[in-house]
Design a protein around this motif. Structure first.
Motif, PDB file in Angstrom:
ATOM      1  N   UNK A  53      35.356  -4.450  15.706  1.00  0.00           N
ATOM      2  CA  UNK A  53      33.883  -4.234  16.204  1.00  0.00           C
ATOM      3  C   UNK A  53      33.001  -4.426  17.857  1.00  0.00           C
ATOM      4  N   UNK A  54      34.052  -4.018  18.261  1.00  0.00           N
ATOM      5  CA  UNK A  54      33.245  -2.911  20.047  1.00  0.00           C
ATOM      6  C   UNK A  54      33.253  -1.761  19.178  1.00  0.00           C
ATOM      7  N   UNK A  55      33.071  -0.524  18.649  1.00  0.00           N
ATOM      8  CA  UNK A  55      33.257   0.575  18.406  1.00  0.00           C
ATOM      9  C   UNK A  55      31.968   0.705  19.433  1.00  0.00           C
ATOM     10  N   UNK A  56      32.224   2.413  20.030  1.00  0.00           N
ATOM     11  CA  UNK A  56      30.602   2.959  20.582  1.00  0.00           C
ATOM     12  C   UNK A  56      31.468   3.407  22.184  1.00  0.00           C
ATOM     13  N   UNK A  57      30.816   3.803  22.160  1.00  0.00           N
ATOM     14  CA  UNK A  57      30.070   3.303  23.929  1.00  0.00           C
ATOM     15  C   UNK A  57      28.897   3.199  24.664  1.00  0.00           C
ATOM     16  N   UNK A  58      28.437   2.271  22.998  1.00  0.00           N
ATOM     17  CA  UNK A  58      27.022   1.760  23.628  1.00  0.00           C
ATOM     18  C   UNK A  58      27.428   0.375  24.251  1.00  0.00           C
ATOM     19  N   UNK A  60      27.295  -3.897  25.068  1.00  0.00           N
ATOM     20  CA  UNK A  60      27.121  -4.728  23.955  1.00  0.00           C
ATOM     21  C   UNK A  60      25.035  -5.450  24.275  1.00  0.00           C
ATOM     22  N   UNK A  61      25.011  -5.449  25.458  1.00  0.00           N
ATOM     23  CA  UNK A  61      24.167  -5.026  26.328  1.00  0.00           C
ATOM     24  C   UNK A  61      22.948  -4.281  26.289  1.00  0.00           C
ATOM     25  N   UNK A  62      23.596  -3.631  25.494  1.00  0.00           N
ATOM     26  CA  UNK A  62      22.495  -2.227  25.564  1.00  0.00           C
ATOM     27  C   UNK A  62      21.571  -2.414  23.779  1.00  0.00           C
ATOM     28  N   UNK A  63      22.650  -2.566  23.247  1.00  0.00           N
ATOM     29  CA  UNK A  63      21.616  -1.687  22.349  1.00  0.00           C
ATOM     30  C   UNK A  63      22.749  -3.559  20.815  1.00  0.00           C
ATOM     31  N   UNK A  64      20.840  -3.700  20.817  1.00  0.00           N
ATOM     32  CA  UNK A  64      20.900  -4.696  19.834  1.00  0.00           C
ATOM     33  C   UNK A  64      21.440  -4.898  18.296  1.00  0.00           C
ATOM     34  N   UNK A  65      21.992  -3.668  17.911  1.00  0.00           N
ATOM     35  CA  UNK A  65      22.687  -3.334  16.495  1.00  0.00           C
ATOM     36  C   UNK A  65      23.754  -2.635  16.851  1.00  0.00           C
ATOM     37  N   UNK A  93      29.911 -12.078  27.526  1.00  0.00           N
ATOM     38  CA  UNK A  93      30.581 -11.739  28.629  1.00  0.00           C
ATOM     39  C   UNK A  93      29.413 -10.144  29.439  1.00  0.00           C
ATOM     40  N   UNK A  94      28.804  -9.685  28.458  1.00  0.00           N
ATOM     41  CA  UNK A  94      27.717  -8.558  29.010  1.00  0.00           C
ATOM     42  C   UNK A  94      26.032  -9.513  28.844  1.00  0.00           C
ATOM     43  N   UNK A  95      25.813 -10.262  28.011  1.00  0.00           N
ATOM     44  CA  UNK A  95      24.656 -10.555  27.352  1.00  0.00           C
ATOM     45  C   UNK A  95      24.554 -11.674  28.979  1.00  0.00           C
ATOM     46  N   UNK A  96      25.415 -12.386  29.255  1.00  0.00           N
ATOM     47  CA  UNK A  96      24.860 -13.384  30.114  1.00  0.00           C
ATOM     48  C   UNK A  96      25.169 -12.392  31.458  1.00  0.00           C
TER      49      UNK A  96
END
Length: 130
Positions: A53-58, A60-65, A93-96
């Motif tokens: 669910x957290x693949x990739x290097x972007x 969680x608070x940078x991309x909305x997708x 945590x990233x969003x906070x």
């Protein structure tokens, strides 16, 4: 020989639905974390995660997708429960720390394309394995 697994995709990225019309793509109008929470509902109904669910290097608070590949199952998969709970906690945590910016449409499209590219490769790999 492995038995057939019914895969489906949970996403908030319209490019995924457009690019994979032959797949079971469940496009939902929600946030990044909303996609993860929807996946958690499926997991509690017996489905399991096929992609992390957290693949990739972007971040969680940078991309909305977010796009997650899952498989229907017949029992609670505890590894999927743990992964999705950890993912929701990490994304929260990233969003906070810093909310996702209100990106302009061209940047939003870039994020959709990045998500699509990662998922195209992931779907190819998963189909090979299953």
């Amino acid at each position: 020989m492995k038995e057939s697994v019914k895969m489906f995709i949970v996403t908030n990225n319209s490019k995924i639905k457009e690019s994979f019309p032959e797949k079971d793509v469940r496009l939902i109008d929600t946030s990044y974390i909303g996609v993860l929470e929807e996946c958690r509902k499926y997991i509690h109904k017996g489905s399991k995660l096929l992609s992390h669910p957290l693949y990739g290097s972007v971040k969680p608070n940078e991309t909305p997708y977010r796009t997650v590949i899952m498989a229907e199952g017949d029992g609670l998969d505890y590894q999927s429960v743990e992964l999705i709970e950890d993912a929701i906690n990490t994304a929260s945590k990233f969003q906070n720390d810093k909310k996702t910016p209100n990106w302009i449409e061209s940047v939003m499209d870039d994020f959709r394309v990045i998500d699509l590219d990662i998922m195209t490769n992931t779907i190819s790999r998963i189909q090979y394995e299953y």
